[in-house]
Design a protein around this motif. Structure first.
Motif, PDB file in Angstrom:
ATOM      1  N   ILE A   1      12.452  25.311 -61.227  1.00 42.28           N
ATOM      2  CA  ILE A   1      12.774  24.845 -62.581  1.00 42.28           C
ATOM      3  C   ILE A   1      13.002  23.343 -62.505  1.00 42.28           C
ATOM      4  CG2 ILE A   1      13.721  27.017 -63.458  1.00 42.28           C
ATOM      5  CD1 ILE A   1      16.474  26.051 -62.769  1.00 42.28           C
ATOM      6  N   SER A   2      12.802  22.675 -63.601  1.00 42.93           N
ATOM      7  CA  SER A   2      12.911  21.221 -63.571  1.00 42.93           C
ATOM      8  C   SER A   2      14.380  20.795 -63.433  1.00 42.93           C
ATOM      9  CB  SER A   2      12.322  20.622 -64.844  1.00 42.93           C
ATOM     10  OG  SER A   2      13.194  20.851 -65.943  1.00 42.93           O
ATOM     11  N   GLY A   3      14.566  19.602 -62.894  1.00 42.66           N
ATOM     12  CA  GLY A   3      15.916  19.048 -62.789  1.00 42.66           C
ATOM     13  C   GLY A   3      16.559  18.859 -64.139  1.00 42.66           C
ATOM     14  N   PHE A   4      15.712  18.605 -65.169  1.00 41.28           N
ATOM     15  CA  PHE A   4      16.253  18.469 -66.521  1.00 41.28           C
ATOM     16  C   PHE A   4      16.937  19.775 -66.957  1.00 41.28           C
ATOM     17  CE2 PHE A   4      12.564  15.357 -67.197  1.00 41.28           C
ATOM     18  CZ  PHE A   4      13.360  14.251 -66.902  1.00 41.28           C
ATOM     19  N   GLU A   5      16.273  20.912 -66.692  1.00 40.80           N
ATOM     20  CA  GLU A   5      16.838  22.212 -67.092  1.00 40.80           C
ATOM     21  C   GLU A   5      18.089  22.528 -66.286  1.00 40.80           C
ATOM     22  OE1 GLU A   5      15.595  26.943 -67.466  1.00 40.80           O
ATOM     23  OE2 GLU A   5      14.030  25.417 -67.190  1.00 40.80           O
ATOM     24  N   VAL A   6      18.070  22.185 -64.992  1.00 42.51           N
ATOM     25  CA  VAL A   6      19.274  22.398 -64.174  1.00 42.51           C
ATOM     26  C   VAL A   6      20.447  21.627 -64.780  1.00 42.51           C
ATOM     27  CG1 VAL A   6      20.333  22.035 -61.919  1.00 42.51           C
ATOM     28  CG2 VAL A   6      17.959  22.817 -62.073  1.00 42.51           C
ATOM     29  N   CYS A   7      20.210  20.390 -65.144  1.00 45.43           N
ATOM     30  CA  CYS A   7      21.263  19.579 -65.759  1.00 45.43           C
ATOM     31  C   CYS A   7      21.760  20.202 -67.056  1.00 45.43           C
ATOM     32  CB  CYS A   7      20.730  18.168 -66.014  1.00 45.43           C
ATOM     33  SG  CYS A   7      21.895  17.086 -66.860  1.00 45.43           S
TER      34      CYS A   7
END
Length: 534
Positions: free
Chosen positions: A70-76
């Motif tokens: 998953i993208s780092g944006f979604e993790v954030c």
């Protein structure tokens, strides 16, 4: 004593990056700078680390934007959406050149900073330090705001306390809630009794512990001395065990000693030193100790004044009842609870040339002034009775006395004159609760004839005469025994009548029964007078 979370203090940092080389470089820089590092190779495992039950949260996270799952944006976004992790700052890093729109998306998703590779070591560490500085300042402010709310609630609780034990519970529990730790409180009551209360935490029960009479003195020698205000001292665990052997604090202690007036015993509040994690915490616990000392001084002053007033009130009442042939008597006088002002209830019994005169009355109001008026009325009643005036003339003379010396004050007064031999009684009632007449056959009724209150300037009719047979009982009381909030007085009087009729024949036992059943936890004085005409 250092404030929690200084800007340069090391932190625990979560690094999420799928590139082993990049992750190795980042973690090496962080560890050499003194930080503790937690690693994750992808977004899923990083989120799992954050969700581990009981595991401490990192103070910051460095997350690659381009992760394999998953993208780092979604993790954030997931980190910021979870209330438990929302306060963890996120620094995005990217191995590829990102557009301003990508930067904007990351920041809008909750990221606190954004770095493009190649990443400079000094820039990374400086960005982390700046992020921690802001986050720690925000956390410190939020923590202080929460504790100020707790301090405010605790201060209100200690000021609302109506007794020394409830005060001890409010103050001790409040200190435990303020710093989320065990707490101990020691103070003296006006009777010089040491109160030692302790709780093992905010959710634990507050307990009273045994303590040596000199405990407060020994604690005071550690701080403040004879001064006023609040001072703190650090007490090693071994010394604390010596000063207060029964206490449950098993570590080094921060002791706050507070006093508001010179010459008065202080209040001592103690918490584990490890729980006082900065000057903010120390100032908060000192403010609480000061508030508790002020509340305690008010409680002490009230208790001392109440005791003095109660002593004075007792001097206005008869020391006992006369012994009269053919008449048995029993009486009870119960002051209101310790948290209530004294009242003006009184009773009297004395022999006159015309027979035995008994009386019961109540001055309106609850104060020392009401008790003083009660003393004046009772002494006037005795004087007029001994002069030989009939009951209703005594009422008229007291009416004149009140109009002259106590205008505006009202008094209820029931006077009963028992003729020699006990075959007739004369009842003059000025607005008081009616007396109960119990006939030898067990039937009973209230003598409801009455005139106006004393203090209204109205005339009083001659007494009502009732014939009585041997073994007749007469019970007089003040309204404190039978009045109840939110209940009709007629219902209470009927309960009283039924209890007297079915109660023991012995007058002393009857008085005890009535007080036990009707007189507990009342906020008014109670006077009770029982007679048998034998």
């Amino acid at each position: 004593m250092n404030d929690m979370g200084l800007d340069g203090a090391p932190a625990t940092v979560l690094v999420i990056d799928d590139n082993e080389t990049t992750r190795y470089v980042l973690t090496s820089w962080l560890r050499r700078a003194g930080h503790t590092v937690i690693e994750a190779p992808d977004g899923t495992s990083g989120l799992e680390l954050l969700a581990t039950p009981g595991a401490p949260l990192p103070e910051a996270s460095i997350i690659d934007v381009n992760l394999p799952d998953i993208s780092g944006f979604e993790v954030c976004e997931r980190i910021k959406a979870d209330p438990r992790t929302a306060g963890v700052p996120v620094i995005h890093v990217s191995a590829t050149i990102m557009s301003p729109e990508d930067h904007a998306r990351g920041l809008q998703g909750g990221a606190d900073a954004y770095l493009n590779q190649p990443i400079d070591r000094d820039e990374l560490l400086a960005t982390l330090t700046a992020t921690l500085r802001y986050t720690r300042a925000w956390q410190r402010a939020e923590r202080l705001a929460n504790r100020l709310r707790t301090l405010n609630h605790t201060t209100l609780d200690v000021y609302k306390a109506v007794g020394f034990h409830s005060f001890a519970a409010a103050a001790t529990t409040g200190a435990a809630e303020l710093l989320s730790c065990p707490a101990t409180l020691v103070f003296l009551t006006p009777q010089n009794q040491v109160v030692h209360s302790m709780t093992e935490g905010p959710e634990a029960t507050c307990r009273l512990l045994p303590s040596h009479p000199q405990a407060l003195y020994l604690l005071t020698t550690q701080a403040l001395g004879t001064g006023t205000g609040a001072e703190s001292a650090q007490i090693p665990q071994a010394l604390w065990r010596t000063l207060l052997p029964a206490d449950q604090l098993r570590e080094d202690v921060t002791l706050i000693v507070a006093r508001t007036k010179r010459g008065r015993p202080p209040l001592c509040l103690a918490v584990p030193t490890a729980s006082v994690r900065g000057t903010d915490d120390l100032e908060l616990i000192q403010q609480l100790a000061n508030a508790c000392a002020l509340s305690l001084e008010s409680l002490r002053s009230y208790a001392e004044e109440h005791t003095l007033a109660l002593t004075l009130q007792k001097t206005f009442l008869p020391e006992g009842l006369p012994t009269v042939s053919g008449v048995e008597m029993a009486f009870r006088y119960v002051p209101a609870s310790a948290q209530t002002e004294i009242g003006g209830d009184f009773y009297e019994a004395l022999e006159t040339e015309d027979g035995l005169l008994v009386a019961i009355g109540d001055v309106a109001g609850h104060s020392l002034a009401a008790a003083v008026v009660m003393g004046e009325v009772r002494h006037a009643l005795r004087a007029y009775a001994l002069e030989g005036h009939p009951p209703h003339h005594i009422q008229d003379r007291i009416e004149t006395l009140l109009a002259h010396s106590r205008p505006g004050v009202t008094v209820t007064l029931c006077i009963v004159l028992i003729e020699p031999g006990g075959r007739r009684i004369h009842v003059s009632n000025a607005g008081h609760i009616p007396p109960l007449l119990v006939h030898p056959d067990g039937s009973a009724g209230f003598l409801v004839e009455h005139g106006p209150l004393l203090g209204l300037g109205l005339a009083h009719s001659p007494a009502t005469v009732h014939n009585t047979a041997p073994n007749t009982r007469l019970v007089l009381m003040t309204d404190g025994l039978v009045e109840e909030r939110n209940r009709n007085i007629d219902e209470s009087l009927e309960d009283f009548r039924a209890m007297v009729v079915s109660g023991p024949d012995d007058l002393e036992k009857l008085c005890d029964l009535l007080l036990h059943a009707l007189g507990r936890d009342k906020d008014d004085d109670i006077a009770l007078l029982a007679l048998r005409l034998s």
